[in-house]
Design a protein around this motif. Structure first.
Motif, mmCIF file in Angstrom:
data_model
loop_
_atom_site.group_PDB
_atom_site.id
_atom_site.type_symbol
_atom_site.label_atom_id
_atom_site.label_comp_id
_atom_site.label_asym_id
_atom_site.label_seq_id
_atom_site.Cartn_x
_atom_site.Cartn_y
_atom_site.Cartn_z
ATOM 1 N N ASP A 72 18.605 46.883 37.889
ATOM 2 C CA ASP A 72 17.375 47.411 38.490
ATOM 3 C C ASP A 72 17.084 48.822 38.007
ATOM 4 N N LYS A 73 18.139 49.573 37.696
ATOM 5 C CA LYS A 73 17.988 50.942 37.199
ATOM 6 C C LYS A 73 17.742 50.981 35.686
ATOM 7 N N GLY A 74 17.809 49.830 35.036
ATOM 8 C CA GLY A 74 17.580 49.772 33.599
ATOM 9 C C GLY A 74 18.815 49.998 32.760
ATOM 10 N N PHE A 75 20.000 49.989 33.371
ATOM 11 C CA PHE A 75 21.255 50.203 32.649
ATOM 12 C C PHE A 75 21.819 48.858 32.197
ATOM 13 N N ARG A 76 22.279 48.813 30.953
ATOM 14 C CA ARG A 76 22.871 47.598 30.400
ATOM 15 C C ARG A 76 24.290 47.896 29.924
ATOM 16 N N SER A 77 25.209 47.022 30.264
ATOM 17 C CA SER A 77 26.607 47.250 29.882
ATOM 18 C C SER A 77 26.783 47.032 28.381
ATOM 19 N N LYS A 78 27.621 47.876 27.756
ATOM 20 C CA LYS A 78 27.908 47.786 26.325
ATOM 21 C C LYS A 78 29.351 47.365 26.060
ATOM 22 N N TYR A 79 30.251 47.720 26.979
ATOM 23 C CA TYR A 79 31.665 47.382 26.792
ATOM 24 C C TYR A 79 32.349 47.531 28.138
ATOM 25 N N SER A 80 33.320 46.686 28.404
ATOM 26 C CA SER A 80 34.023 46.779 29.672
ATOM 27 C C SER A 80 35.499 46.431 29.506
ATOM 28 N N VAL A 81 36.307 47.045 30.341
ATOM 29 C CA VAL A 81 37.723 46.702 30.478
ATOM 30 C C VAL A 81 37.917 46.298 31.926
ATOM 31 N N MET A 82 38.156 45.021 32.150
ATOM 32 C CA MET A 82 38.343 44.517 33.506
ATOM 33 C C MET A 82 39.725 43.903 33.624
ATOM 34 N N PHE A 83 40.364 44.188 34.748
ATOM 35 C CA PHE A 83 41.712 43.665 34.953
ATOM 36 C C PHE A 83 41.832 43.154 36.377
ATOM 37 N N LYS A 84 42.128 41.869 36.502
ATOM 38 C CA LYS A 84 42.368 41.248 37.804
ATOM 39 C C LYS A 84 43.806 40.768 37.821
ATOM 40 N N PRO A 85 44.679 41.456 38.560
ATOM 41 C CA PRO A 85 46.098 41.091 38.545
ATOM 42 C C PRO A 85 46.323 39.631 38.952
ATOM 43 N N ASP A 86 47.235 38.979 38.243
ATOM 44 C CA ASP A 86 47.551 37.592 38.565
ATOM 45 C C ASP A 86 48.903 37.465 39.250
ATOM 46 N N SER A 87 49.513 38.611 39.578
ATOM 47 C CA SER A 87 50.794 38.606 40.278
ATOM 48 C C SER A 87 50.629 39.247 41.651
ATOM 49 N N GLU A 88 51.620 39.082 42.494
ATOM 50 C CA GLU A 88 51.571 39.696 43.815
ATOM 51 C C GLU A 88 51.700 41.214 43.685
ATOM 52 N N PRO A 89 50.939 41.953 44.474
ATOM 53 C CA PRO A 89 51.015 43.418 44.384
ATOM 54 C C PRO A 89 52.348 43.946 44.885
ATOM 55 N N PRO A 90 52.713 45.146 44.495
ATOM 56 C CA PRO A 90 53.948 45.751 44.998
ATOM 57 C C PRO A 90 53.905 45.913 46.514
ATOM 58 N N GLY A 92 53.418 47.271 49.948
ATOM 59 C CA GLY A 92 52.549 48.330 50.457
ATOM 60 C C GLY A 92 51.217 48.442 49.761
ATOM 61 N N THR A 93 51.021 47.692 48.678
ATOM 62 C CA THR A 93 49.758 47.739 47.939
ATOM 63 C C THR A 93 48.871 46.566 48.359
ATOM 64 N N PRO A 94 47.642 46.839 48.785
ATOM 65 C CA PRO A 94 46.752 45.740 49.177
ATOM 66 C C PRO A 94 46.383 44.866 47.982
ATOM 67 N N LYS A 95 46.131 43.609 48.235
ATOM 68 C CA LYS A 95 45.633 42.719 47.184
ATOM 69 C C LYS A 95 44.127 42.892 47.115
ATOM 70 N N ARG A 96 43.651 43.300 45.960
ATOM 71 C CA ARG A 96 42.230 43.596 45.812
ATOM 72 C C ARG A 96 41.627 42.669 44.758
ATOM 73 N N GLY A 97 40.441 43.039 44.298
ATOM 74 C CA GLY A 97 39.756 42.221 43.313
ATOM 75 C C GLY A 97 39.993 42.696 41.895
ATOM 76 N N THR A 98 38.921 43.149 41.240
ATOM 77 C CA THR A 98 38.961 43.518 39.828
ATOM 78 C C THR A 98 38.919 45.035 39.663
ATOM 79 N N TYR A 99 39.848 45.557 38.868
ATOM 80 C CA TYR A 99 39.851 46.972 38.490
ATOM 81 C C TYR A 99 39.035 47.061 37.199
ATOM 82 N N ALA A 100 37.913 47.758 37.239
ATOM 83 C CA ALA A 100 36.971 47.696 36.115
ATOM 84 C C ALA A 100 36.544 49.081 35.643
#
Length: 378
Positions: A72-90, A92-100
């Motif tokens: 909506d703001k007119g911004f278009r992505s050019k490159y991304s690094v996305m990481f979604k862990p596939d293992s259980e978190p350490p 005390g660490t919450p299980k979240r979604g994607t680190y991007a």
């Protein structure tokens, strides 16, 4: 107490080098969290230095809302690094979604804006996205800026580094700041985790700022986009660095003249006494009360360390100019672990009047004293 470690290098290095240094200093922090600031990025991001990078943690619905907002703001992505862990978190660490981290091209419609207007617009977009996340969940945004990535998480720094695979090549950077501790004075909130960031300036602090409330009130009264939030008493130290350099037009060596001005007696023989006296009077509400050791990085890649007058938090700077790498550490052992191949007799521990600065060329530690003549203003 927490522990701090920062690296500045002529060539991109792995963030795990800083995480390893935190791990060596583990007895000095509680292992409750880690925050990372990365700039001078390598890999694919190096070819996209003029493209602001959105960094945060997102659920799938949250990412969808982000993509819609950016489109909506007119911004278009050019490159991304996305990481979604596939293992259980350490533990005390919450299980979240994607680190991007997503690099966006600024729309042509912004071409008529001044650089100051563009910068202010980027800050406002980050604030908008943060507000969206706080209202509906699924969005946490830590930075939206050129050549910058920020990563924050709850848990032991080394365990988080391995869990998120922070040694990945696409995360290598020339300037890295890492802090080992979550905000344990209050409820845990990733927005309270150091380092803090605004418009290319980032700082992290080991200490306590008991003058937080009057400083916060003063900053929020300046009408500057981004002077808000303040989940931590240390975030104001980032904004004071921004105010000193961006709004007052002073060199970072003058930062301490704002946060810890000299007494009238100390100023008496200074060649810039009149200016410093006026600065002390006009910025008196920005004077901090410690103890604090502050490490920061500027838009040009210069890194600095400063102490307050109490000098009750340790800090040391050292490195190897031939290899083009320097470290800023809470403890000597962290510096030894990260840069063993250095002349240790050249290590510098700033005292209460000092600021240590290493430029982006990584050739030397510039030692500035508040007793020195002021460096030229911008």
């Amino acid at each position: 107490m927490c522990r701090l470690f920062a690296l500045t290098s002529r060539d991109p290095v792995s963030p795990m080098r800083a995480i390893d240094a935190l791990n060596v200093m583990k007895e000095g922090h509680d292992g409750s969290g880690v925050g990372l600031f990365l700039s001078g990025l390598g890999g694919a991001f190096e070819e996209l230095k003029e493209y602001p990078v959105l960094s945060g943690i997102f659920t799938e619905p949250g990412l969808a809302r982000v993509f819609e907002y950016m489109a909506d703001k007119g911004f278009r992505s050019k490159y991304s690094v996305m990481f979604k862990p596939d293992s259980e978190p350490p533990t005390g660490t919450p299980k979240r979604g994607t680190y991007a981290s997503i690099a966006y091209k600024i729309p042509k419609e912004w071409g008529a804006r001044t650089q100051e207007e563009i910068d202010r617009g980027l800050v406002q977009m980050r604030l908008d996205l943060r507000a969206m996340g706080e209202e509906s969940g699924g969005i946490m945004v830590f930075s939206f800026w050129r050549d910058t990535i920020m990563i924050k998480e709850v848990g032991d720094p080394m365990a988080i580094g391995e869990y998120l695979r922070l040694g990945r090549k696409e995360l290598h950077a020339r300037h890295i700041m890492a802090q080992g501790r979550q905000n344990t004075n209050y409820a845990i909130d990733l927005y309270a985790c150091h380092p803090f960031f605004i418009e290319g300036i980032s700082t992290m602090t080991n200490g306590e700022n008991t003058a937080f409330l009057p400083i916060r009130e003063y900053l929020m009264s300046r009408g500057v986009t981004g002077y808000q939030g303040y989940q931590s008493d240390s975030e104001v130290l980032t904004h004071i660095a921004h105010f000193t350099t961006k709004k007052l037009g002073l060199d970072i060596s003058s930062y301490k003249h704002v946060i810890t001005p000299m007494s009238d007696e100390e100023m008496a023989g200074h060649q810039d006494r009149e200016f410093l006296s006026n600065l002390k009077r006009s910025c008196r509400k920005l004077i901090i009360d410690g103890p604090n050791c502050i490490i920061g990085c500027l838009p040009d890649g210069s890194m600095f360390m400063a102490q307050d007058r109490k000098k009750l938090r340790p800090g040391v700077v050292g490195g190897n100019p031939e290899l083009g790498i320097y470290g800023f550490s809470s403890e000597i052992c962290g510096l030894n672990a990260a840069i063993p191949e250095r002349d240790r007799t050249q290590d510098f521990q700033p005292m209460h009047l000092d600021t240590a600065i290493v430029g982006p060329d990584c050739r030397e530690v510039l030692q500035c004293s508040q007793k020195d003549p002021l460096r030229p203003q911008r």
